[in-house]
Design an enzyme around this catalytic site. Structure first.
Site, short mmCIF file in Angstrom:
data_model
loop_
_atom_site.label_atom_id
_atom_site.label_comp_id
_atom_site.label_asym_id
_atom_site.label_seq_id
_atom_site.Cartn_x
_atom_site.Cartn_y
_atom_site.Cartn_z
N LYS A 80 0.85 -1.20 0.00
CA LYS A 80 0.00 0.00 0.00
C LYS A 80 0.88 1.24 0.00
O LYS A 80 0.59 2.23 -0.68
CB LYS A 80 -0.92 -0.04 1.23
CG LYS A 80 -1.80 1.16 1.44
CD LYS A 80 -3.23 0.87 1.01
CE LYS A 80 -4.13 2.09 0.86
NZ LYS A 80 -4.15 2.98 1.97
N ASN A 112 -6.58 11.45 -9.70
CA ASN A 112 -5.75 10.26 -9.97
C ASN A 112 -5.67 9.99 -11.47
O ASN A 112 -4.61 9.66 -12.00
CB ASN A 112 -6.31 9.04 -9.24
CG ASN A 112 -6.18 9.18 -7.73
OD1 ASN A 112 -5.49 10.08 -7.24
ND2 ASN A 112 -6.82 8.30 -6.98
N GLU A 130 0.96 12.84 5.36
CA GLU A 130 1.68 11.74 6.03
C GLU A 130 2.95 11.39 5.23
O GLU A 130 3.41 10.26 5.25
CB GLU A 130 0.75 10.53 6.20
CG GLU A 130 -0.41 10.84 7.15
CD GLU A 130 -1.35 9.67 7.42
OE1 GLU A 130 -1.56 9.29 8.58
OE2 GLU A 130 -1.90 9.14 6.43
P1 NAD Z 1 -8.50 12.13 11.07
O1 NAD Z 1 -7.62 13.33 11.00
O2 NAD Z 1 -9.90 12.23 10.56
O3 NAD Z 1 -8.58 11.61 12.58
C1 NAD Z 1 -7.50 11.60 13.45
C2 NAD Z 1 -8.02 12.03 14.81
O4 NAD Z 1 -7.01 11.82 15.79
C3 NAD Z 1 -8.41 13.51 14.89
O5 NAD Z 1 -9.73 13.62 15.35
C4 NAD Z 1 -7.44 14.06 15.92
O6 NAD Z 1 -8.00 15.10 16.71
C5 NAD Z 1 -7.17 12.83 16.76
N1 NAD Z 1 -5.96 12.92 17.58
C6 NAD Z 1 -4.71 13.31 17.22
N2 NAD Z 1 -3.89 13.31 18.29
C7 NAD Z 1 -4.63 12.90 19.34
C8 NAD Z 1 -4.36 12.72 20.72
N3 NAD Z 1 -3.13 12.95 21.22
N4 NAD Z 1 -5.36 12.31 21.54
C9 NAD Z 1 -6.60 12.08 21.05
N5 NAD Z 1 -6.92 12.24 19.76
C10 NAD Z 1 -5.95 12.66 18.91
O7 NAD Z 1 -7.73 10.95 10.33
P2 NAD Z 1 -8.34 9.70 9.55
O8 NAD Z 1 -8.74 10.12 8.18
O9 NAD Z 1 -9.33 9.02 10.40
O10 NAD Z 1 -7.03 8.81 9.37
C11 NAD Z 1 -6.47 8.06 10.43
C12 NAD Z 1 -5.46 7.10 9.82
O11 NAD Z 1 -6.16 6.17 8.98
C13 NAD Z 1 -4.44 7.78 8.90
O12 NAD Z 1 -3.17 7.18 9.01
C14 NAD Z 1 -5.01 7.57 7.49
O13 NAD Z 1 -4.02 7.55 6.47
C15 NAD Z 1 -5.63 6.18 7.66
N6 NAD Z 1 -6.73 5.92 6.71
C16 NAD Z 1 -7.73 6.83 6.56
C17 NAD Z 1 -8.76 6.53 5.68
C18 NAD Z 1 -9.93 7.48 5.47
O14 NAD Z 1 -10.73 7.27 4.55
N7 NAD Z 1 -10.11 8.52 6.28
C19 NAD Z 1 -8.75 5.33 4.95
C20 NAD Z 1 -7.71 4.41 5.17
C21 NAD Z 1 -6.70 4.73 6.05
O1 KPL Z 2 -4.97 5.13 -1.22
C1 KPL Z 2 -5.13 6.03 -2.02
C2 KPL Z 2 -5.08 7.42 -1.50
O2 KPL Z 2 -5.61 8.33 -2.10
O3 KPL Z 2 -4.49 7.58 -0.41
C3 KPL Z 2 -5.27 5.74 -3.49
C4 KPL Z 2 -6.63 6.17 -3.98
C5 KPL Z 2 -5.14 4.25 -3.73
C6 KPL Z 2 -4.22 6.43 -4.28
O4 KPL Z 2 -2.95 6.13 -3.87
#
Ligand code: NAD
Ligand code: KPL
Length: 313
Positions: free
Chosen positions: A192, A210, A272
């Protein structure tokens, strides 16, 4: 804290990081009748949450309010099962803050994208069992304490020290969270990461969806070739299999989407990068392995972020 649920006792899920993914998981676990508590950053967030009277999960036309309890990191309730859903750059500090509350045999599930943050958390809590997860689900917030389940997907979970699948996977099943126990979670996370390194930075630099990368296929394919060589060098040959074809397939299948990194930059949010391209470049450096195209891309992205006043770590 055990919770009695129709004669059965369930362990409470504590969720650290009440953003998109954290609330998506919390809402589904709570909907299945499982005990869930959100750990919120500070009293202001806790008051705001209490005023909203719970979480709202939006799925298509349907929305549902769910009662999920919330508390502060300072609460002294022990934690047996912790789901960490902060961004990669916040995970280590956030876990360090509540580490003293973890039971000696606690499970800590890490849902961060990229690599590096999981290992940093695991080093902070050596007595806990850290389970790494990789998810293709998509969620975003369309208001405070409202989460939209935007993309159905799958979550792979695994333990880099191998070991048995935890019994609580059954609770994910009950909650409708599509998942699989993976014996090669590191390989999945590397795969990933490689996919994200080949697509996301270029969508920022070319400021495109994309699908816009179809006009830059030479650049994409060159990065894929270098990423494959790096994966092999890092003992991750499985993660390299048909990477170029998959990257091009994803570009085509998600042509009208903006990548997560593109959205972060457009909305002025920290990316990130350090856990994606930064991690790949650092892995290459540690192996004295040349990755000139990835390094040049990292430099261009860093410059771009600086120009936009965004952190480049
Ligand atoms: P987000 O920013 O929506 O949520 C993160 C939360 O963590 C925020 O509400 C923030 O206030 C909280 N936070 C940060 N520090 C903190 C602390 N010390 N104590 C308590 N809370 C704290 O992020 P997200 O989109 O949910 O993403 C989270 C992870 O999941 C990331 O690594 C992202 O790449 C991964 N991810 C996200 C998605 C998506 O669709 N959103 C999909 C797959 C993977
Ligand atoms: O994971 C993704 C992202 O936007 O973070 C895709 C859609 C696969 C592109 O890398």
């Amino acid at each position: 804290m055990p919770h009695s649920n129709g004669g059965q006792t369930s362990t409470r899920w504590h969720i650290l990081g009440a953003g998109s993914m954290g609330t998506l998981w919390a809402a589904r676990l709570a909907r299945a009748g499982l005990p869930v508590t959100l750990i919120l950053r500070n009293p202001m967030r806790l008051h705001a949450y209490e005023a909203a009277r719970g979480l709202t999960l939006v799925e298509g036309e349907h929305s549902q309010r769910l009662n999920v309890t919330a508390q502060l990191p300072e609460t002294d309730e022990p934690i047996q099962r912790l789901l960490v859903t902060c961004k990669a750059y916040d995970a280590e500090q956030a876990v360090a803050h509540i580490a003293h509350r973890l039971s000696p045999d606690a499970d800590v599930i890490l849902l961060q994208n990229g690599l590096g943050s999981q290992q940093a958390v695991a080093a902070r809590v050596p007595h806990a069992r850290c389970i790494f997860a990789s998810s293709t689900e998509g969620a975003f917030r369309d208001g405070d304490w409202r989460v939209v389940f935007a993309g159905r997907g799958h979550t792979w979970l695994g333990d880099i020290h191998v070991g048995e699948a935890p019994h609580w996977l059954e609770e994910l099943q009950r909650s409708g969270i599509a998942h699989e126990w993976s014996a090669s979670i590191l390989s999945r996370l590397w795969r990933k990461l490689a996919l994200n390194c080949a697509i996301n930075p270029l969508t920022v630099l070319h400021n495109c969806r994309n699908g816009g990368l179809q006009a830059h296929s030479d650049e994409v394919n060159t990065l894929c070739t270098e990423l494959c060589a790096l994966l092999e060098q890092c003992d991750q040959p499985e993660a390299a299999v048909d990477l170029t074809a998959e990257v091009n397939r994803v570009i085509h299948a998600t042509a009208s989407n903006y990548s997560s990194m593109n959205q972060d930059v457009t909305q002025g949010r920290r990316t990130e990068i350090s856990y994606l391209l930064g991690y790949a470049c650092e892995a290459a450096r540690q192996q004295s392995f040349a990755v000139p195209h990835l390094q040049a891309l990292h430099q261009r992205l860093t410059d771009h972020l600086k120009q936009h006043g965004l952190p480049c770590n």
